[in-house]
Design a protein around this motif. Structure first.
Motif, PDB file in Angstrom:
ATOM      1  N   GLY A  41     -11.735 -25.337 -11.178  1.00 58.80           N
ATOM      2  CA  GLY A  41     -11.980 -24.253  -9.938  1.00 58.80           C
ATOM      3  C   GLY A  41     -12.662 -23.064 -10.472  1.00 58.80           C
ATOM      4  O   GLY A  41     -12.760 -22.825 -11.628  1.00 58.80           O
ATOM      5  N   PRO A  42     -13.058 -22.309  -9.567  1.00 55.05           N
ATOM      6  CA  PRO A  42     -13.685 -20.946  -9.837  1.00 55.05           C
ATOM      7  C   PRO A  42     -12.871 -20.086 -10.702  1.00 55.05           C
ATOM      8  O   PRO A  42     -11.767 -20.170 -10.798  1.00 55.05           O
ATOM      9  CB  PRO A  42     -13.735 -20.528  -8.276  1.00 55.05           C
ATOM     10  N   LEU A  43     -13.700 -19.498 -11.550  1.00 55.07           N
ATOM     11  CA  LEU A  43     -13.415 -18.567 -12.579  1.00 55.07           C
ATOM     12  C   LEU A  43     -13.900 -17.149 -12.707  1.00 55.07           C
ATOM     13  O   LEU A  43     -14.980 -17.315 -12.134  1.00 55.07           O
ATOM     14  CB  LEU A  43     -13.080 -19.254 -14.053  1.00 55.07           C
ATOM     15  N   PRO A  44     -13.324 -16.118 -13.075  1.00 54.25           N
ATOM     16  CA  PRO A  44     -11.854 -16.141 -13.399  1.00 54.25           C
ATOM     17  C   PRO A  44     -10.962 -16.107 -12.147  1.00 54.25           C
ATOM     18  O   PRO A  44     -11.261 -15.899 -11.005  1.00 54.25           O
ATOM     19  CB  PRO A  44     -11.837 -14.709 -14.018  1.00 54.25           C
ATOM     20  N   SER A  45      -9.745 -16.728 -12.407  1.00 51.51           N
ATOM     21  CA  SER A  45      -8.778 -16.619 -11.505  1.00 51.51           C
ATOM     22  C   SER A  45      -7.259 -16.569 -12.031  1.00 51.51           C
ATOM     23  O   SER A  45      -7.025 -16.855 -13.137  1.00 51.51           O
ATOM     24  CB  SER A  45      -8.761 -18.039 -10.687  1.00 51.51           C
ATOM     25  N   LEU A  46      -6.326 -16.242 -11.260  1.00 54.66           N
ATOM     26  CA  LEU A  46      -4.994 -16.127 -11.730  1.00 54.66           C
ATOM     27  C   LEU A  46      -4.507 -17.434 -12.191  1.00 54.66           C
ATOM     28  O   LEU A  46      -3.842 -17.306 -13.131  1.00 54.66           O
ATOM     29  CB  LEU A  46      -4.038 -15.510 -10.623  1.00 54.66           C
ATOM     30  N   THR A  47      -4.600 -18.397 -11.321  1.00 57.13           N
ATOM     31  CA  THR A  47      -4.383 -19.562 -11.867  1.00 57.13           C
ATOM     32  C   THR A  47      -4.821 -20.189 -13.227  1.00 57.13           C
ATOM     33  O   THR A  47      -4.451 -21.052 -13.842  1.00 57.13           O
ATOM     34  CB  THR A  47      -4.566 -20.869 -10.708  1.00 57.13           C
ATOM     35  N   GLY A  48      -6.055 -19.907 -13.124  1.00 58.44           N
ATOM     36  CA  GLY A  48      -7.038 -20.220 -14.382  1.00 58.44           C
ATOM     37  C   GLY A  48      -6.311 -19.643 -15.510  1.00 58.44           C
ATOM     38  O   GLY A  48      -6.245 -20.080 -16.994  1.00 58.44           O
ATOM     39  N   ALA A  49      -6.123 -18.260 -15.317  1.00 65.62           N
ATOM     40  CA  ALA A  49      -5.367 -17.359 -16.689  1.00 65.62           C
ATOM     41  C   ALA A  49      -4.021 -18.158 -17.051  1.00 65.62           C
ATOM     42  O   ALA A  49      -3.770 -18.274 -18.097  1.00 65.62           O
ATOM     43  CB  ALA A  49      -5.145 -16.012 -16.058  1.00 65.62           C
ATOM     44  N   ALA A  50      -3.226 -18.500 -16.001  1.00 63.63           N
ATOM     45  CA  ALA A  50      -1.950 -18.995 -16.156  1.00 63.63           C
ATOM     46  C   ALA A  50      -2.063 -20.615 -16.932  1.00 63.63           C
ATOM     47  O   ALA A  50      -1.301 -20.648 -17.835  1.00 63.63           O
ATOM     48  CB  ALA A  50      -1.423 -19.386 -14.820  1.00 63.63           C
ATOM     49  N   VAL A  51      -3.071 -21.297 -16.729  1.00 69.27           N
ATOM     50  CA  VAL A  51      -3.101 -22.470 -17.205  1.00 69.27           C
ATOM     51  C   VAL A  51      -3.849 -22.160 -18.704  1.00 69.27           C
ATOM     52  O   VAL A  51      -3.403 -22.915 -19.676  1.00 69.27           O
ATOM     53  CB  VAL A  51      -4.363 -23.495 -16.378  1.00 69.27           C
ATOM     54  N   ALA A  52      -4.659 -21.166 -19.010  1.00 71.96           N
ATOM     55  CA  ALA A  52      -4.869 -20.942 -20.258  1.00 71.96           C
ATOM     56  C   ALA A  52      -3.905 -20.364 -21.035  1.00 71.96           C
ATOM     57  O   ALA A  52      -3.844 -20.685 -22.310  1.00 71.96           O
ATOM     58  CB  ALA A  52      -6.281 -19.699 -20.121  1.00 71.96           C
ATOM     59  N   MET A  53      -2.787 -19.551 -20.439  1.00 65.60           N
ATOM     60  CA  MET A  53      -1.868 -19.251 -21.455  1.00 65.60           C
ATOM     61  C   MET A  53      -0.951 -20.236 -21.737  1.00 65.60           C
ATOM     62  O   MET A  53      -0.442 -20.243 -22.666  1.00 65.60           O
ATOM     63  CB  MET A  53      -0.984 -18.233 -20.455  1.00 65.60           C
ATOM     64  N   MET A  54      -0.715 -21.120 -20.856  1.00 66.98           N
ATOM     65  CA  MET A  54       0.240 -22.152 -21.109  1.00 66.98           C
ATOM     66  C   MET A  54      -0.375 -23.207 -22.161  1.00 66.98           C
ATOM     67  O   MET A  54       0.064 -23.346 -23.179  1.00 66.98           O
ATOM     68  CB  MET A  54       0.295 -23.156 -19.674  1.00 66.98           C
ATOM     69  N   LEU A  55      -1.675 -23.927 -21.791  1.00 70.80           N
ATOM     70  CA  LEU A  55      -2.119 -24.501 -22.823  1.00 70.80           C
ATOM     71  C   LEU A  55      -2.787 -24.162 -24.085  1.00 70.80           C
ATOM     72  O   LEU A  55      -2.510 -24.721 -25.255  1.00 70.80           O
ATOM     73  CB  LEU A  55      -3.711 -25.555 -22.156  1.00 70.80           C
TER      74      LEU A  55
END
Length: 499
Positions: free
Chosen positions: A202-216
């Motif tokens: 999805g579009p970046l940067p985004s809050l959901t993208g950051a959450a996925v980045a922290m998790m993975l």
């Protein structure tokens, strides 16, 4: 193990119906079925394809002795998942192989940013940004159990303390906005993190993208790492299916359910289906308001898949990329952000983000002599019909000169074709729904219990429900847990994932 065809369904109707019918045999459908069978219920599982697994299928494509992962290949959440941890994969013959280099991100020339399982070694390779990467990831690694529970259990269980929400919240806000581009001094760490964030598709940067980045991102530095299944992803699906049969469950493959009333003699129905498919099965039966909610559910950009048969390992210019379980191709952070925004806007970029896996790097048994499979996805606009082979080959060639000469055979699946392969991948959306902030919380519709539908005894359990995409089985487990409590009076803890 599996009972083929509709004749088996007709035979079942002649007798007493099952306690539970599960439609769809992806990892969530299998997790739901196993959980219900573990509770002592009679379970029947229906799969339209000839083979169980959904996104966990493996099959030969070009040669019988070379197995390709048809969808998912690397499973960062497999060992983190409460369900799969309790399932005990080794006891069921599933071996997860963890590469020393979880993922690599080639840059120009022979440079690459590298995420080792060792956080220390990763930081050492990031130069001046090493301390920043440590400050970002080390607290998450230290509190990994709580972070994973927060992400995968969600509102089914209150977080144990404030550490995980605080750690995640600060980092998501710092790396999920336009300010993200100013958090690192050099290009390596910024690109390394952006490549993981791009898994949100999805579009970046985004809050959901950051959450996925922290998790993975933090999982790459834990003992579980970013593993592959020895012998192919399909072995994980086979193990779950075998456990269901051992518990007395029944699997019917090659049978497409076209109307929810076909499984009406089951007391409870669990659907490993995206909202679009649920509407196809049950649209006229649903209340108008819920039907509108499902119709307004948004799907994200697509993925276009290429399978290669190659004659040697991918000749990455960056030596460390040759040891990686996963390779992200996107260039700099800004190049990734630009490509992901174009894709989200429905524009096919000339330089899309691409993920590449050479499974034999981690699992040498996947090769047959000199021949080996290579797996690759490109992010493309929703429903894109274009054959991706040349596009992906060109992207790999940029960072692995000479790759084209190693290709013995290739097969492309466009985003549109991916939906034909698996109807849950609407428009090629392998996340089964756009990972927007709203749809991360209210997935698939604004309801206190996201799994329970307005139809009596009918539950959704696909990746379109919390906690969303990934091979973890938690959507299926949490939906089954909800159904067990409401329909059968059987209560199990949200973090037990087993009975």
């Amino acid at each position: 193990m599996a009972v083929p065809g509709a004749g088996a369904r007709a035979g079942r109707r002649a007798g007493r119906g099952p306690d539970v019918a599960v439609v769809g045999s992806g990892p969530n459908g299998l997790a739901a079925a196993v959980t219900m069978a573990r509770a002592g219920l009679r379970v029947e599982l229906y799969e339209a394809a000839p083979q169980v697994g959904g996104g966990l299928r493996s099959a030969p494509i070009f040669r019988d002795d070379v197995l390709h992962d048809i969808c998912a290949s690397v499973h960062p959440m497999a060992l983190a998942s409460p369900f799969l941890r309790q399932f005990d994969l080794p006891a069921h013959g599933v071996e997860l192989l963890v590469p020393e280099v979880g993922y690599a991100h080639p840059l120009d020339g022979t440079r690459a940013a590298v995420a080792y399982r060792s956080l220390e070694r990763t930081c050492a390779g990031l130069g001046a940004d090493g301390p920043r990467w440590r400050a970002l990831m080390e607290p998450l690694v230290r509190h990994s159990g709580a972070v994973v529970d927060l992400m995968l259990l969600g509102r089914s269980r209150l977080p144990a303390g404030a550490a995980a929400p605080a750690l995640l919240g600060r980092r998501v806000l710092a790396h999920g906005t336009r300010a993200a581009g100013h958090r690192f001094a050099g290009p390596e760490a910024a690109a390394l993190l952006a490549g993981v964030a791009a898994h949100v598709v999805g579009p970046l940067p985004s809050l959901t993208g950051a959450a996925v980045a922290m998790m993975l991102g933090h999982l790459a530095h834990t003992e579980g790492g970013w593993p592959l299944v020895r012998g192919g992803s399909g072995r994980l699906a086979d193990a779950l299916a075998a456990e269901l049969v051992r518990l007395g469950g029944r699997i019917v493959t090659g049978t497409r359910i076209d109307d929810l009333r076909e499984v009406a003699d089951a007391r409870v129905v669990l659907l490993d289906l995206a909202p679009k498919e649920f509407l196809r099965l049950a649209g006229p039966l649903l209340p108008a308001g819920y039907r509108r909610s499902l119709r307004s559910y948004r799907y994200g950009p697509g993925a276009a898949k290429v399978d290669y048969l190659v004659s040697e390992p991918v000749p990455w210019a960056a030596p460390e990329a040759r040891r990686a379980g996963t390779v992200h191709l996107g260039g700099s952070e800004q190049e990734i952000f630009r490509a992901e925004r174009l894709v989200a806007d429905g524009v096919r970029p000339p330089d899309p983000f691409v993920l590449v896996v050479d499974p034999a790097v981690t699992d040498p048994g996947r090769a047959a002599g000199r021949l080996r499979p290579v797996w690759a996805y490109a992010h493309v606009p929703h429903g894109d019909p274009a054959d991706p082979v040349e596009l992906v080959t060109r992207r790999i060639e940029r960072w692995a000169p000479g790759f084209r000469d190693t290709v013995v055979a290739s097969r492309g699946l466009s985003a549109a074709q991916l939906e034909l392969y698996n109807p849950n991948y609407v428009g090629g959306d392998i996340a089964a729904g756009a990972l927007t902030l709203r749809q991360s919380v209210l997935r698939p519709a604004p309801r206190w219990n996201p799994y329970r539908t307005p139809l009596p005894g009918t539950y959704l359990c696909s990746a379109s429900t919390p906690p969303g995409p990934g091979v973890h089985g938690m959507c299926g487990f949490l939906a089954a847990r909800s159904a067990l409590a409401r329909e059968f009076g059987i209560r199990i803890p949200a973090d037990a994932a087993w009975i």
